[in-house]
Design a protein around this motif. Sequence first.
Motif, mmCIF file in Angstrom:
data_model
loop_
_atom_site.group_PDB
_atom_site.id
_atom_site.type_symbol
_atom_site.label_atom_id
_atom_site.label_comp_id
_atom_site.label_asym_id
_atom_site.label_seq_id
_atom_site.Cartn_x
_atom_site.Cartn_y
_atom_site.Cartn_z
ATOM 1 N N THR A 1 0.930 -1.110 -0.058
ATOM 2 C CA THR A 1 0.104 0.031 0.017
ATOM 3 C C THR A 1 0.711 1.423 0.095
ATOM 4 O O THR A 1 2.223 0.885 -0.340
ATOM 5 C CB THR A 1 -0.886 -0.088 1.282
ATOM 6 N N CYS A 2 0.397 2.468 0.476
ATOM 7 C CA CYS A 2 1.158 3.637 0.262
ATOM 8 C C CYS A 2 1.059 4.449 1.714
ATOM 9 O O CYS A 2 -0.191 4.243 2.120
ATOM 10 C CB CYS A 2 0.765 4.315 -0.963
ATOM 11 N N SER A 3 1.903 5.479 1.882
ATOM 12 C CA SER A 3 1.781 6.396 2.890
ATOM 13 C C SER A 3 0.662 7.079 3.001
ATOM 14 O O SER A 3 -0.013 7.686 3.870
ATOM 15 C CB SER A 3 2.939 7.151 2.868
ATOM 16 N N HIS A 4 0.040 7.551 1.506
ATOM 17 C CA HIS A 4 -1.110 8.332 1.514
ATOM 18 C C HIS A 4 -2.675 7.829 2.123
ATOM 19 O O HIS A 4 -3.027 8.562 2.632
ATOM 20 C CB HIS A 4 -1.569 8.684 -0.025
ATOM 21 N N ILE A 5 -2.512 6.629 1.805
ATOM 22 C CA ILE A 5 -3.596 5.778 2.553
ATOM 23 C C ILE A 5 -3.406 5.582 4.182
ATOM 24 O O ILE A 5 -4.526 6.076 4.699
ATOM 25 C CB ILE A 5 -3.874 4.318 1.896
ATOM 26 N N ASN B 1 -0.476 7.855 -9.460
ATOM 27 C CA ASN B 1 0.065 6.770 -10.256
ATOM 28 C C ASN B 1 1.354 6.710 -10.430
ATOM 29 O O ASN B 1 1.996 5.940 -11.019
ATOM 30 C CB ASN B 1 -0.557 7.101 -11.754
ATOM 31 N N ASN B 2 2.231 7.691 -9.441
ATOM 32 C CA ASN B 2 3.547 7.611 -9.545
ATOM 33 C C ASN B 2 4.326 7.523 -8.194
ATOM 34 O O ASN B 2 4.588 8.586 -7.572
ATOM 35 C CB ASN B 2 4.244 8.979 -10.395
ATOM 36 N N HIS B 3 4.000 6.555 -7.319
ATOM 37 C CA HIS B 3 4.415 6.328 -6.295
ATOM 38 C C HIS B 3 6.062 6.135 -6.258
ATOM 39 O O HIS B 3 6.560 5.467 -6.821
ATOM 40 C CB HIS B 3 3.819 5.068 -5.546
ATOM 41 N N THR B 4 6.655 6.808 -5.229
ATOM 42 C CA THR B 4 8.067 6.654 -5.024
ATOM 43 C C THR B 4 8.409 5.463 -4.072
ATOM 44 O O THR B 4 7.396 5.101 -3.203
ATOM 45 C CB THR B 4 8.751 7.956 -4.304
ATOM 46 N N ASP B 5 9.547 5.065 -4.069
ATOM 47 C CA ASP B 5 9.938 4.052 -3.114
ATOM 48 C C ASP B 5 9.580 4.182 -1.675
ATOM 49 O O ASP B 5 9.337 3.496 -0.812
ATOM 50 C CB ASP B 5 11.362 3.374 -3.215
#
Length: 245
Positions: A25-29, A55-59
Motif C-alpha cells: 500500500t502507500c503512505s497516502h492511505i 499513479n507515480n508512487h516513489t519507493d
Amino acid sequence: MFNLFKKERKSNNNRKYSSDEMCMTCSHILENDKPILYIKREAEDGRYQFLCEDNNHTDSEIRIIEIEKIIKKDKEIERILPLEIGLELKRQYISGKGLELKKFIQDGINNIIQKDIKDNKVLMTQLYNNGEIVYYNGRNGTWFDWDMNGKTSWFTVCFNDKKRMGYISIAIFKDGTVSGYKWGNYGKDEAESISLENLTIEDTEYLVRLLLQQTDDKGIFDINMNDINWEAPIFLEQLEGTKEI
C-alpha cells in the motif's frame, strides 16, 4: 472488468487470502487517510496492492503491511476478497457526491409531502415513521430493476396503517429521469404521476453503483435511506448487461 453483481463468481485462485498476509500500500492511505482507489492481485506471486489515486508512487511512499490493517481502514475491501490472480479493480470517490444525490432525492420527496400537507391532502401523522423514506430493493433487487426495468428500485414513503400502502414512490431511470407515483387516501386513490428534476447520466450511474454496492451486494434490502453509506467509494464495474468479462 470484475462483475460484483454476480451472486456467485468463479475463481482461479491458487490460494486464498489470509488476514496476516503481507500486501503493498502507500503512505497516502495509511498516514493521510486517502481512499483506496486501485486494487490489484499480482499475476506473478498473488500478492495484493491497495493504492490511492497517485499513479507515480516513489519507493519512500510504499508500505508493506498485513491485509488485516487495510480491511480495518476500509471494511468495503473485505467483501471483494479474494480477487482472481492478475485482476485489477478501480474505484471512484468524489467527495460529497453521494451525499448530494441523497439530498436531491430526500429533498424532492419531502417537498412533495410538505406541499400536500399545506394543501390539506395528507397529515404527517398519516405517514409511517413521520415520512420515513425506504429504498425498497427487496422485491426484485437493484440489479434486476436496473438491467430489466431500466431504473433503480423505488424510494418509497408509506402510509401509517396496517396495510402500509405506498404514498409516494420514485425511481431514477437510465436516462436520468426521476419520476414515479403518488397515491392519496391511504393508497386507495388512483395513482398520480410525479417527477423531480432530471439527473445527468454521470450522476445517475454513480448513484446506481452506490446503491448496488451499499445495499444488494451486502445483502441489505428495504432500508431507510438514511442508513445507506452514501460516502463510500464505488467500484467501476460495467452497468450494462450481466455477462462477466
